[in-house]
Design an enzyme around this catalytic site. Structure first.
Site: not given
Ligand code: CNA
Length: 237
Positions: A32-35, A103, A105, A120
């Site tokens: 899952p993402d954050f936002r 990311n 991961d 990060h």
């Molecule tokens: P965020 O703020 O959660 O934004 C993610 C964005 O991606 C959102 O605007 C969504 O609309 C978009 N999105 C999600 N899924 C899809 C998809 N399948 N196709 C197209 N668009 C999509 O995340 P950011 O990376 O901007 O924020 C930065 C933080 C989140 C960083 O410090 C990361 O370390 C942190 N994070 C990392 C992970 C990971 O490593 N996988 C997971 C969760 C959070």
């Protein structure tokens, strides 16, 4: 021309692509993402997630930090998806020079990418805060309470917490790559976390592509914007 056709043509014509990504790159791997609406920030915890994953909270309440971290932030056992794989293929073909990622991961490297700037850090690297000894992510996952080193020190993930600075060498490498890029693809990021998001301002070319499900503050600044899922777009590239 249809947006997808323009994107395909630009990719074809470019030889020095840089990809700048965020959590949205890995949602289709199951992390899952954050936002997003189903992201971590929509869930309920005792404290806001930004607080829990801050440096001061980590020092004040490491037990709670590690409980949250193990459960919500340690993405072990996930596999790269089509986006990670296409990017690795482009690098092998000499089309892409670097991936700059927010990311933590490790999925780009797992897909085969070699030039990855992890702004990060990574959950795969963990160090004793006292003697510097290295520990694996599995060690942290399987430990109880606060993960401890043989020497008694606390083991900390090599992940940049809120209130912490970014690694200077990683920033410099990212900026060099972005400045030299003939095409910059920004994808799967809300572009709200600074200073990371600000790095894309250093791109000087006219092929700035933004691929994101939701709108971002940079939509008006990009040369091509696709509000689509990354899997949908990259499976056509
Ligand atoms: P965020 O703020 O959660 O934004 C993610 C964005 O991606 C959102 O605007 C969504 O609309 C978009 N999105 C999600 N899924 C899809 C998809 N399948 N196709 C197209 N668009 C999509 O995340 P950011 O990376 O901007 O924020 C930065 C933080 C989140 C960083 O410090 C990361 O370390 C942190 N994070 C990392 C992970 C990971 O490593 N996988 C997971 C969760 C959070």
């Amino acid at each position: 021309m249809e947006k997808m056709e323009t994107l395909k043509q630009w990719v074809e014509e470019s030889h020095n692509i840089v990809f700048f990504g965020g959590a949205g790159v890995s949602t289709e791997s199951g992390i899952p993402d954050f936002r997003s609406v189903d992201g971590l920030y929509s869930q309920k915890f005792d404290y806001p997630p930004e607080t829990i994953i801050s440096h001061s909270f980590f020092l004040r309440n490491p037990e709670y930090f590690y409980r949250f971290y193990r459960e919500k932030m340690l993405p072990l056992g996930f596999e790269p998806n089509i986006t990670h794989k296409v990017l690795a293929r482009w690098e092998a073909e000499g089309k892409l020079s670097a991936v700059v990622t927010q990311n933590i991961d490790g999925l780009h490297q797992k897909a085969g990418s070699k030039h990855v700037y992890e702004l990060h850090g990574s959950v795969l690297r963990n160090y004793c805060m006292k003697c510097g000894k290295f520990y694996s992510a599995e060690y942290v996952k399987n430990s109880q309470g606060i993960p401890r080193c043989d020497c008694g020190g606390m083991v900390k993930p090599d992940v940049v917490l809120y209130e912490e600075g970014l690694d200077q060498k990683t920033i410099e490498g990212s900026l060099r790559a972005i400045r030299n890029a003939d095409m910059l693809i920004v994808a799967g990021t809300s572009l709200t976390v600074y200073p990371a998001a600000g790095l894309i301002n250093d791109y000087r070319g006219n092929r700035l592509v933004l691929i994101n499900r939701d709108e971002t503050p940079y939509d008006g600044y990009a040369d091509l914007v696709l509000h689509r899922s990354l899997g949908e777009v990259f499976s056509q590239l």
